[in-house]
Write a protein that holds these residues in place. Structure first.
Motif, PDB file in Angstrom:
ATOM      1  N   GLN A 121       0.809  -1.219   0.000  1.00  0.00           N
ATOM      2  CA  GLN A 121       0.000   0.000   0.000  1.00  0.00           C
ATOM      3  C   GLN A 121       0.842   1.268   0.000  1.00  0.00           C
ATOM      4  N   ASN A 122       1.845   1.326   0.857  1.00  0.00           N
ATOM      5  CA  ASN A 122       2.573   2.574   1.070  1.00  0.00           C
ATOM      6  C   ASN A 122       3.748   2.768   0.121  1.00  0.00           C
ATOM      7  N   LEU A 123       4.107   1.713  -0.646  1.00  0.00           N
ATOM      8  CA  LEU A 123       5.330   1.774  -1.442  1.00  0.00           C
ATOM      9  C   LEU A 123       5.109   1.583  -2.936  1.00  0.00           C
ATOM     10  N   ASP A 124       4.032   0.924  -3.316  1.00  0.00           N
ATOM     11  CA  ASP A 124       3.780   0.628  -4.733  1.00  0.00           C
ATOM     12  C   ASP A 124       2.480   1.246  -5.221  1.00  0.00           C
ATOM     13  N   THR A 177      15.017  -4.872  -2.893  1.00  0.00           N
ATOM     14  CA  THR A 177      15.983  -3.938  -3.450  1.00  0.00           C
ATOM     15  C   THR A 177      15.459  -2.501  -3.415  1.00  0.00           C
ATOM     16  N   ASN A 178      14.332  -2.305  -2.742  1.00  0.00           N
ATOM     17  CA  ASN A 178      13.719  -0.975  -2.621  1.00  0.00           C
ATOM     18  C   ASN A 178      13.272  -0.400  -3.960  1.00  0.00           C
ATOM     19  N   ILE A 179      12.889  -1.297  -4.878  1.00  0.00           N
ATOM     20  CA  ILE A 179      12.292  -0.875  -6.145  1.00  0.00           C
ATOM     21  C   ILE A 179      10.805  -1.235  -6.088  1.00  0.00           C
ATOM     22  N   PRO A 180       9.914  -0.280  -6.312  1.00  0.00           N
ATOM     23  CA  PRO A 180       8.482  -0.587  -6.290  1.00  0.00           C
ATOM     24  C   PRO A 180       8.148  -1.713  -7.276  1.00  0.00           C
ATOM     25  N   ALA A 181       7.189  -2.542  -6.919  1.00  0.00           N
ATOM     26  CA  ALA A 181       6.790  -3.651  -7.793  1.00  0.00           C
ATOM     27  C   ALA A 181       5.365  -4.055  -7.467  1.00  0.00           C
TER      28      ALA A 181
END
Length: 263
Positions: A121-124, A177-181
């Motif tokens: 919810q908060n990252l992608d 890896t802190n990449i949104p997905a």
């Protein structure tokens, strides 16, 4: 993967240019048994190609570019509009975290007529909402979409294992890896005949290559292309004088039936 690439290429040939970069990747060994419990291909691609490429082209601080993210498609062709064709296994306690989605499934008599979008919810959220809006903007409303937004940062150690079915593809390596997905799926072995055919001989063209399944897959490919157009900030110009210097990056993936693309 190739159909969405074809649509992007047709646009480019017609004079479209983009403010953001799109990269297509394909990798395998998602389910290869190892000490890392699989997902080897995406892990290798990230460590051995993606990170060096990002550093080479954008410097050590590429994360400040705020990548739009990666779209992981894992089994996306099984459509079933029959009542009770969508299985909700009793061990899937995390479904209590998605009351609106569960209510929607119940109102449809648990038809397997949707594509599931799984995300944090908060990252992608931006990537997920763009994909969702582009899906809803496509024709053929009988092919639905259901959202599973996980409150990822607040999943406790006690409940982590309950979410296994939401973490069973390569999007997890991008999250690490802190990449949104976002993870896009038809739910694999939880729908219709795939309850018996998943990873078995009956998962073949005779059973899967139906008109509805191809149309369902077509809407997915069209939505991918539309999402890439939106997030890459496509615009029309004279191709002979246009430049293509991207400031942001986003990624989409399909591998062996899955796809990986980066914007």
């Amino acid at each position: 993967m190739l159909e969405s690439l074809r649509q992007i290429a047709v646009g480019n040939q017609g004079g479209k240019r983009r403010n953001n970069t799109i990269i297509y990747m394909a990798f395998d060994h998602e389910e290869y048994d190892s000490l890392d419990n699989g997902l080897i291909g995406s892990k290798f691609a990230i460590e051995q190609w993606l990170m060096p490429w990002l550093t080479k082209n954008y410097g050590q601080h590429w994360e400040t570019l705020k990548p739009h993210g990666i779209i992981v498609l894992d089994t996306v062709m099984n459509y079933n509009s029959s009542a009770q064709s969508q299985i909700i296994p009793p061990e899937s306690e995390p479904l209590a975290y998605f009351p609106k989605t569960v209510s929607s499934l119940k109102s449809d008599q648990f038809q397997g007529d949707f594509l599931a979008a799984i995300f944090r919810q908060n990252l992608d959220g931006n990537l997920a909402s763009t994909f969702n809006s582009e899906w809803l903007g496509e024709p053929q409303p009988e092919f639905e979409i259901e959202k599973f937004g996980i409150d990822y940062q607040n999943v406790s150690d006690d409940t982590w294992n309950l979410f296994n079915d939401f973490f069973r593809s390569d999007h997890v390596n991008f999250w690490k890896t802190n990449i949104p997905a976002i993870f896009i799926t038809d739910s694999a072995n939880f729908r219709g005949q795939m309850q018996q055919c998943y990873h078995n001989a009956c998962d073949n063209l005779t059973n899967i290559l139906t008109d509805n399944n191809v149309r369902f897959l077509g809407k997915t490919a069209d939505t991918i292309a539309a999402t890439l157009d939106k997030l890459s900030e496509a615009y029309n110009t004279n191709p002979s004088s246009a430049s293509c210097n991207g400031d942001f990056i986003s990624i989409l993936r399909i591998s062996i039936g899955l796809m990986l693309v980066m914007i």
